[in-house]
Design an enzyme around this catalytic site. Structure first.
Site, PDB file in Angstrom:
ATOM      1  N   SER A  42      44.209 -20.086 -48.881  1.00 30.72           N
ATOM      2  CA  SER A  42      43.109 -20.924 -49.398  1.00 30.72           C
ATOM      3  C   SER A  42      43.646 -22.149 -50.127  1.00 30.72           C
ATOM      4  CB  SER A  42      42.239 -20.132 -50.385  1.00 30.72           C
ATOM      5  OG  SER A  42      41.939 -18.865 -49.917  1.00 30.72           O
ATOM      6  N   GLN A  46      43.257 -27.975 -46.354  1.00 29.92           N
ATOM      7  CA  GLN A  46      43.103 -29.427 -46.556  1.00 29.92           C
ATOM      8  C   GLN A  46      41.708 -29.897 -46.171  1.00 29.92           C
ATOM      9  OE1 GLN A  46      46.181 -31.564 -44.509  1.00 29.92           O
ATOM     10  NE2 GLN A  46      47.805 -30.404 -45.503  1.00 29.92           N
ATOM     11  N   GLY A  47      41.087 -29.182 -45.246  1.00 26.32           N
ATOM     12  CA  GLY A  47      39.710 -29.500 -44.898  1.00 26.32           C
ATOM     13  C   GLY A  47      38.889 -29.212 -46.140  1.00 26.32           C
ATOM     14  N   GLY A  48      37.610 -29.312 -46.042  1.00 28.30           N
ATOM     15  CA  GLY A  48      36.809 -29.098 -47.246  1.00 28.30           C
ATOM     16  C   GLY A  48      35.856 -27.955 -47.059  1.00 28.30           C
ATOM     17  N   GLU A 113      34.540 -33.840 -39.504  1.00 29.03           N
ATOM     18  CA  GLU A 113      35.640 -33.185 -38.783  1.00 29.03           C
ATOM     19  C   GLU A 113      35.135 -32.746 -37.422  1.00 29.03           C
ATOM     20  OE1 GLU A 113      37.310 -30.164 -41.380  1.00 29.03           O
ATOM     21  OE2 GLU A 113      37.657 -31.654 -42.916  1.00 29.03           O
ATOM     22  N   HIS A 229      45.655 -24.623 -34.854  1.00 25.85           N
ATOM     23  CA  HIS A 229      45.381 -25.985 -35.315  1.00 25.85           C
ATOM     24  C   HIS A 229      46.266 -26.909 -34.498  1.00 25.85           C
ATOM     25  CE1 HIS A 229      44.669 -29.467 -37.769  1.00 25.85           C
ATOM     26  NE2 HIS A 229      43.749 -28.810 -38.444  1.00 25.85           N
ATOM     27  N   ARG A 276      38.659 -28.055 -31.459  1.00 34.48           N
ATOM     28  CA  ARG A 276      40.045 -27.801 -31.860  1.00 34.48           C
ATOM     29  C   ARG A 276      40.864 -27.121 -30.765  1.00 34.48           C
ATOM     30  NH1 ARG A 276      40.328 -25.643 -37.955  1.00 34.48           N
ATOM     31  NH2 ARG A 276      39.601 -27.729 -38.422  1.00 34.48           N
ATOM     32  N   HIS A 333      46.397 -20.778 -36.995  1.00 37.13           N
ATOM     33  CA  HIS A 333      45.697 -21.307 -38.169  1.00 37.13           C
ATOM     34  C   HIS A 333      44.679 -20.331 -38.736  1.00 37.13           C
ATOM     35  CE1 HIS A 333      44.133 -24.423 -40.753  1.00 37.13           C
ATOM     36  NE2 HIS A 333      42.956 -24.429 -40.178  1.00 37.13           N
ATOM     37  N   GLU A 357      39.115 -14.011 -44.378  1.00 34.94           N
ATOM     38  CA  GLU A 357      39.695 -14.055 -43.031  1.00 34.94           C
ATOM     39  C   GLU A 357      40.078 -12.682 -42.483  1.00 34.94           C
ATOM     40  OE1 GLU A 357      42.652 -17.112 -42.621  1.00 34.94           O
ATOM     41  OE2 GLU A 357      43.110 -16.523 -40.561  1.00 34.94           O
ATOM     42  N   ARG A 368      36.313 -20.848 -34.875  1.00 31.49           N
ATOM     43  CA  ARG A 368      35.664 -21.257 -36.126  1.00 31.49           C
ATOM     44  C   ARG A 368      35.475 -22.767 -36.185  1.00 31.49           C
ATOM     45  NH1 ARG A 368      37.648 -23.432 -40.482  1.00 31.49           N
ATOM     46  NH2 ARG A 368      39.812 -22.775 -40.203  1.00 31.49           N
TER      47      ARG A 368
HETATM   48  C1  SIN Z   1      41.933 -29.288 -41.376  1.00 34.93           C
HETATM   49  O1  SIN Z   1      41.916 -29.824 -42.469  1.00 34.93           O
HETATM   50  O2  SIN Z   1      42.235 -29.870 -40.354  1.00 34.93           O
HETATM   51  C2  SIN Z   1      41.586 -27.833 -41.271  1.00 34.93           C
HETATM   52  C3  SIN Z   1      40.246 -27.553 -41.754  1.00 34.93           C
HETATM   53  C4  SIN Z   1      39.792 -26.178 -41.338  1.00 34.93           C
HETATM   54  O3  SIN Z   1      40.572 -25.393 -40.845  1.00 34.93           O
HETATM   55  O4  SIN Z   1      38.602 -25.907 -41.483  1.00 34.93           O
END
Ligand code: SIN
Length: 474
Positions: A42, A46-48, A113, A229, A276, A333, A357, A368
């Protein structure tokens, strides 16, 4: 008089801590392999957090995008719970001290995203959302009187009485073993990225909790669905790789091959923001043909402020992403599969719960959607905490305890071999013949990782059609 048995939570990431805070005032003991935020995937996110919080957005739109990403393999009731609880989850995190990024007028800044039909992702500290959220939750947990924490311990067994899970076996770094009893046990141990040669997860996210649950007889589901990822920072020989967030492509960065041609033009109408799994397969192929790079020079001077985590990771390796393309590679990922649970987090074993997870409640389907994982940790963690809040302490009983320990770990050389095998055969591109050969290889391995890999391979072999992140060339 003895203190009443606590709720035991194995794992101190976002899901475990959200559950720990939600269970108040019932006593909780959080057990983790590492101190503070270390070891929790966690903190690396980097995503939100995706939430239908912007003007004109609606949870039903977020739900639709979640199901399209999941190839409609999703549990619809769970998707509704997740998307309808998302705005409340953002507000709850703010109450815990998380400061989300806002514009000059004080409005939440919403990023976009892959897979989202609009900008709907809230961030904290640019690309440091996971770290900021974890700092706030760790601080909240430290000041909560009902939460005790014990770090540097591995949970390698479950204790059962009359078929009900009522405790865990601890293994300390010096080899000391002990047993702790609890009124319920929650597994919040994260994913399985550590079983692959390249992962965006910490190495500790190795499926140990999933293996424990399976060994004790809990049902698992959807084990074949592993998300790769497309853009981890390519560092040869390194297992746990820094992520190069998808939000960079949301901000205009582009994937290129070794001679500077676009990798994604003509592959999918959404090009660099294609789903993705589509991007991961393209990057996987490019890496075998000469390499893949992310060109983000157009962000120029704003790069360090917008993406401080990626900037630091690149600069530490001598790459200035303002002027140089970033070498990238796919990395394991997120595991959509896991310990089967209902919508509250109950597993098939009485007394055992799973969240985050490690659990599979079906919300993510076969793949996801970006920025739904921290969200799941908060929403499902809080729900499970609230469910267990009123659980009474276990009654004293005459019957005997049964201890079900995980098998010993593989030795270092076998583990390296297993990770390579998983990356090559259970990676973004799979074939029946390669998976059958890997299955025979894993069957000859002694450790629990080999057993878990076999189960994942069996699930992937049994699913003969491509679906979501599970892509078969045959
Ligand atoms: C990302 O920041 O590219 C990953 C975000 C995610 O896995 O939801």
């Amino acid at each position: 008089m003895n203190a009443p048995d606590p709720v035991l939570i194995v794992g101190g990431g976002i899901a475990g801590l959200s559950a720990a805070l939600g269970v108040a005032p019932t006593p909780v003991l959080v057990l983790s392999r590492a101190q503070g935020v270390k070891g929790a995937a966690s903190a690396m996110a980097q995503g939100g957090i995706a939430a239908a919080i912007g003007e004109g957005d609606h949870p039903a739109d977020h739900a639709r995008d979640t199901c399209v990403a999941g190839s409609h393999h999703n549990d619809l009731a769970m998707v509704d719970i997740l998307t309808q609880s998302a705005v409340d989850a953002v507000h709850w995190l703010e109450q815990q001290g998380v400061v989300f990024d806002r514009d000059a007028e004080g409005r939440l800044q919403l990023g976009r995203e892959g897979g989202h039909d609009r900008s709907r992702i809230v961030h904290a500290g640019g690309d440091a959302t996971g770290a900021k959220v974890m700092q706030a939750l760790v601080a909240a947990a430290r000041s909560a009187p009902h939460i005790q924490r014990r770090a540097d311990v591995d949970v390698d067994g479950l204790v059962l009485r009359d078929g009900r899970v009522c405790g865990v076996c601890l293994l300390e770094a010096d080899g000391t073993r002990s047993v702790v009893h609890g009124r319920a046990v929650i597994l919040a141990t994260g994913g399985i990225g550590g079983l692959f040669a390249q992962t965006s997860n910490p190495a500790d996210a190795d499926g140990s909790g999933l293996a424990l649950a399976i060994q004790a007889g809990a049902a698992a589901r959807d084990l074949e669905f592993v998300q790769f990822h497309p853009t981890a920072l390519a560092i040869p020989g390194v297992h746990s790789l820094p992520l190069v967030t998808e939000a960079l492509r949301g901000a205009g960065a582009r994937l290129l091959d070794e001679v500077g041609n676009s990798l994604m033009d003509g592959v999918h109408p959404l090009a660099d923001l294609a789903p993705r799994d589509v991007v991961a397969r393209r990057v996987w192929r490019a890496c075998r043909e000469g390499g893949a790079w992310l060109d983000a020079h157009m962000l120029g001077a704003s790069f360090p402020k917008q993406f401080p985590t990626v900037f630091q990771a690149c600069m530490a390796r001598g790459i200035d992403p303002r002027v140089q393309p970033i070498p990238v590679t796919p990395a394991a990922h997120f595991h959509m599969g896991g310990v089967a649970t209902d919508a509250e987090g109950r597993t098939s074993l009485p007394g055992l719960y799973a969240v985050g997870e490690v659990a599979c409640n079906g919300v993510h389907g076969a793949n996801r959607l970006a920025s739904n994982s921290l969200l799941e940790g908060v929403v499902c963690g809080r729900r499970l905490g609230q469910l267990l809040r009123d659980m009474p302490p276990a009654e004293a009983a005459e019957s005997h305890y049964q201890v079900l320990r995980r098998k010993p770990s593989l030795d270092a050389a076998s583990l390296l071999h297993l990770r390579d095998l998983m990356m090559q055969t259970m990676g973004p591109v799979r074939s029946g013949a390669a998976m059958h050969a890997a299955l025979a290889d894993c069957a000859a391995m002694d450790g629990w990782q080999g057993t878990l890999a076999q189960m994942m391979l069996q699930a992937a072999i049994a699913r003969q059609q491509s679906l979501g992140a599970h892509y078969r060339v045959d």
